[in-house]
Design a protein around this motif. Structure first.
Motif, mmCIF file in Angstrom:
data_model
loop_
_atom_site.group_PDB
_atom_site.id
_atom_site.type_symbol
_atom_site.label_atom_id
_atom_site.label_comp_id
_atom_site.label_asym_id
_atom_site.label_seq_id
_atom_site.Cartn_x
_atom_site.Cartn_y
_atom_site.Cartn_z
ATOM 1 N N GLU A 305 15.391 10.683 -46.391
ATOM 2 C CA GLU A 305 16.584 10.423 -45.606
ATOM 3 C C GLU A 305 16.664 8.951 -45.277
ATOM 4 O O GLU A 305 15.651 8.236 -45.321
ATOM 5 N N VAL A 306 17.854 8.516 -44.994
ATOM 6 C CA VAL A 306 18.055 7.102 -44.707
ATOM 7 C C VAL A 306 19.230 6.964 -43.755
ATOM 8 O O VAL A 306 20.154 7.781 -43.767
ATOM 9 N N TYR A 307 19.128 5.969 -42.874
ATOM 10 C CA TYR A 307 20.268 5.625 -42.027
ATOM 11 C C TYR A 307 20.625 4.194 -42.341
ATOM 12 O O TYR A 307 19.827 3.292 -42.124
ATOM 13 N N ARG A 309 23.120 0.923 -41.966
ATOM 14 C CA ARG A 309 24.158 0.314 -41.133
ATOM 15 C C ARG A 309 24.869 -0.778 -41.911
ATOM 16 O O ARG A 309 24.231 -1.610 -42.548
ATOM 17 N N ARG A 335 28.522 7.603 -38.806
ATOM 18 C CA ARG A 335 28.624 7.028 -37.470
ATOM 19 C C ARG A 335 29.850 6.111 -37.510
ATOM 20 O O ARG A 335 29.778 4.980 -37.952
ATOM 21 N N HIS B 44 8.707 6.345 -41.204
ATOM 22 C CA HIS B 44 9.150 7.127 -42.340
ATOM 23 C C HIS B 44 9.150 6.248 -43.578
ATOM 24 O O HIS B 44 9.254 5.036 -43.482
ATOM 25 N N LEU B 46 11.324 5.695 -45.980
ATOM 26 C CA LEU B 46 12.505 4.929 -46.374
ATOM 27 C C LEU B 46 13.180 4.218 -45.217
ATOM 28 O O LEU B 46 13.763 3.167 -45.380
ATOM 29 N N GLN B 47 13.117 4.825 -44.045
ATOM 30 C CA GLN B 47 13.729 4.165 -42.915
ATOM 31 C C GLN B 47 12.757 3.136 -42.383
ATOM 32 O O GLN B 47 11.573 3.401 -42.232
ATOM 33 N N GLU B 48 13.265 1.965 -42.110
ATOM 34 C CA GLU B 48 12.370 0.907 -41.688
ATOM 35 C C GLU B 48 12.133 0.950 -40.192
ATOM 36 O O GLU B 48 11.623 0.016 -39.607
ATOM 37 N N ASP B 49 12.536 2.034 -39.565
ATOM 38 C CA ASP B 49 12.417 2.124 -38.116
ATOM 39 C C ASP B 49 11.286 3.065 -37.723
ATOM 40 O O ASP B 49 10.913 3.959 -38.473
ATOM 41 N N GLN B 51 9.636 6.133 -35.930
ATOM 42 C CA GLN B 51 10.178 7.459 -35.670
ATOM 43 C C GLN B 51 9.304 8.190 -34.655
ATOM 44 O O GLN B 51 8.086 8.200 -34.780
ATOM 45 N N GLU B 78 23.153 4.616 -30.795
ATOM 46 C CA GLU B 78 24.060 4.449 -31.928
ATOM 47 C C GLU B 78 24.690 5.759 -32.336
ATOM 48 O O GLU B 78 25.880 5.817 -32.623
ATOM 49 N N VAL B 92 18.844 14.293 -34.100
ATOM 50 C CA VAL B 92 18.352 12.961 -34.441
ATOM 51 C C VAL B 92 19.104 11.933 -33.603
ATOM 52 O O VAL B 92 20.329 11.922 -33.585
ATOM 53 N N HIS B 94 19.572 7.863 -32.886
ATOM 54 C CA HIS B 94 19.319 6.497 -33.354
ATOM 55 C C HIS B 94 19.559 5.550 -32.191
ATOM 56 O O HIS B 94 20.668 5.494 -31.666
ATOM 57 N N LEU B 95 18.513 4.834 -31.817
ATOM 58 C CA LEU B 95 18.611 3.916 -30.682
ATOM 59 C C LEU B 95 18.322 2.492 -31.126
ATOM 60 O O LEU B 95 17.539 2.269 -32.040
ATOM 61 N N THR B 96 18.931 1.547 -30.438
ATOM 62 C CA THR B 96 18.653 0.141 -30.711
ATOM 63 C C THR B 96 18.427 -0.575 -29.391
ATOM 64 O O THR B 96 19.085 -0.277 -28.400
ATOM 65 N N SER B 103 15.193 -1.008 -33.866
ATOM 66 C CA SER B 103 15.813 0.309 -33.797
ATOM 67 C C SER B 103 14.736 1.373 -33.936
ATOM 68 O O SER B 103 13.740 1.162 -34.620
ATOM 69 N N LYS B 107 13.450 12.327 -33.093
ATOM 70 C CA LYS B 107 13.804 13.600 -33.715
ATOM 71 C C LYS B 107 13.225 14.737 -32.905
ATOM 72 O O LYS B 107 12.119 14.634 -32.384
#
Lengths: 373, 174
Positions: A305-307, A309, A335, B44, B46-49, B51, B78, B92, B94-96, B103, B107
């Protein structure tokens, strides 16, 4: 307009006024219930969903390449920015490298679309506050951009031009010369528009210190894009978390401080000038080369999964994509910046004059296709 | 997709496969100090944030700390997303944080039979419509939300069109 009368326990009479859904200033089908006391608005109840088509659900039943067409129809005045957001999200999921030329074409067209979108805002905002002429000037310029899009993508709107891995086809022959000419004309047009409306005394009286939102309130409501920057928060995804090739250009992010309607208007006008600067740089840097990465005809991103922006003309455009490894997305969440921006309306309208309701609503620049999805 | 629906999501091997940045390392140690008993923290692939996987009952208390403690100040909500995994729904967030320029993702899994989670609208006003939309489309009850009226759908609409079980073709509107 339907008017309900309710009498409070006190002597004052509250009026409930219904505005919309078919109202020219709501930019689509949007309904507002205004509870007013004299000239003041005391309570607002926005009703959305008239344009709900279930886009997110539909995405789950289409192949990735087909989903692009659904994204065209979200923000229907900035189609290419929507396509860009989705394509980049899928490419991130597949860890694809995009050819440079394709990225440059994408940036040029998306920034042009940003200009077209802001021009539409400029024209309709003039109408909202009672100025008839600006819309004619804005649409004259916007039409040139739409014609340009038609010559490149084959469609005035709903282009379906960006592909997963690149773009659909090579640019037409005289692309650079025509783009140069278009930019000159549009830049001239922007200055004309600026002189026509920005410092107009009536316009200033209608918009200055009207609909003020502070930075902390705007952030709390999830406001983004020009609306947030008008309140003095320097947040632009193109700079704070550069995507695609936006780190290769040198440009400024216009910021205002007071967060009123005029600031929201003028930030957008300034952004148009910056977009022109970006496009000029992209034109100089663009070189010949392939326009599509080596991808299979049917995209099958790996599980994950990916988000992602991106900065759409209206603000933070996020695409949350969940893949189960098949050729169709498992879940797509959009979003939409307008959706969050519109939430702040309840705050902005509370205590405002009823005559300012349309001024404030117009300054948020909503697109209902994106709000309702 | 139809068979074995939960196999692809709870893949814990994905966590912590991406290298966190210096800033994120600092954040992870902060999170470990504050929430180690309540959340599993990682990255995760792929997500660079960062989790945080948490239990639904902790959502409000964790979010309060995330927003209000001065060394974190995650002031920007977000997005709130619902994902239907047929037996469970995943919420889910998403916060920044504008201060840290970072960010994070939160979950939480809730059961589809009793989809209840605490509302965060008392922490970020942005949560208002996101939660109403989730209530509309997925039937999640956000306890503590002041006004869970239909937002995108009309009053009296039956069923939850966001869920996988809702038919896309056989649905009769009139």
């Amino acid at each position: 307009m339907k008017i309900n009368k309710t009498i409070n326990s006190s002597d004052s009479v509250d009026l409930m006024i219904n505005m919309g859904p078919q109202h020219p200033s709501t930019h689509g089908v949007f309904r507002l219930l205004l509870n007013i006391d004299g000239e003041r608005i005391i309570e607002v109840e926005p009703h959305i969903g008239y344009l709900h088509r279930g886009s997110e659900k539909l995405c789950e039943y289409e192949r990735y390449a087909q989903v692009v067409t659904l994204f065209d129809r979200l923000d229907y005045v900035a189609n290419l920015n929507m396509e860009l957001g989705f394509c980049l999200a899928v490419e991130k999921l597949m860890e694809l490298e995009i050819p440079d030329r394709a990225s440059y074409v994408r940036v040029i067209l998306s920034e042009l679309n940003r200009i077209a979108s802001h021009l539409l805002f400029y024209g309709t905002y003039g109408l909202d506050v009672g100025a008839m002429t600006p819309v004619l000037y804005a649409f004259k310029e916007r039409e040139k951009i739409q014609n340009f899009f038609e010559s490149v993508t084959g469609a005035r709107m709903m282009h379906n031009y960006f592909r997963i891995g690149g773009i659909k086809e090579e640019l037409p022959d005289n692309f650079n010369n025509r783009l140069q000419l278009l930019l000159e004309e549009v830049s001239k047009g922007i200055e004309e528009c600026d002189q026509l409306l920005s410092k107009n005394e009536i316009f200033l009286a209608r918009t200055k210190n009207v609909g003020v939102i502070s930075a902390s309130d705007a952030v709390d409501f999830g406001v983004s894009g020009p609306n947030l920057r008008a309140s003095g928060v320097a947040r632009d995804i193109r700079v704070s978390k550069p995507y695609s090739i936006y780190d290769r250009f040198d440009y400024a992010i216009p910021i205002a401080t007071s967060g009123d309607c005029w600031d929201r208007y003028y930030v957008r006008l300034e952004e148009v000038r910056q977009s022109v600067i970006i496009i000029k740089q992209a034109m100089d840097q663009m070189e010949e080369g392939p326009i599509l990465a080596k991808v299979r005809r049917i995209a099958r991103p790996p599980k994950g999964e990916v988000y992602f922006r991106t900065e759409s003309p209206r603000g933070d455009f996020g695409v949350y994509l969940v893949s189960d490894g098949s050729d169709k997305p498992y879940r797509v969440k959009v979003r939409a910046p307008s959706f969050a921006n519109l939430q702040s309306l309840q705050y902005l309208l509370k205590g405002a004059y009823i005559a300012d309701a349309v001024t404030i609503l117009g300054s948020i620049d909503i697109i209902m296709g994106e709000v309702d999805r | 997709m139809e068979n074995d629906n939960n196999s692809f999501k709870d893949d814990k091997s994905n966590l912590s496969s991406l290298k966190p940045t210096l800033n994120q390392n600092h954040l992870i140690s902060l999170f470990n100090k504050k929430f180690s008993s309540m959340a599993s923290i990682g990255m995760h692939s792929l997500q660079e944030d960062i989790q945080l996987n948490i239990e639904p009952k902790y959502i409000n208390s964790i979010c309060k700390v995330l927003k209000n403690s001065p060394d974190l100040s995650f002031n920007y909500l977000e997005c709130i997303t619902l994902v239907d995994y047929e037996k469970n729904l995943e919420v889910v967030y998403h916060l920044t944080s504008f201060k840290l320029k970072e960010s994070i993702i939160i979950k939480s899994l809730i059961s589809i039979d009793s989809p209840i989670i605490d509302s965060v609208v008392n922490i970020w006003r942005a949560a208002d419509w996101f939660e109403r939309e989730a209530h509309d489309l997925f039937g999640v009850n956000f306890s503590g939300h002041p006004n869970l009226k239909p937002l995108l759908l009309f009053e009296g609409f039956e069923g939850y069109p966001g869920r996988k079980s809702f038919p896309i073709n056989d649905y009769q509107e009139w």
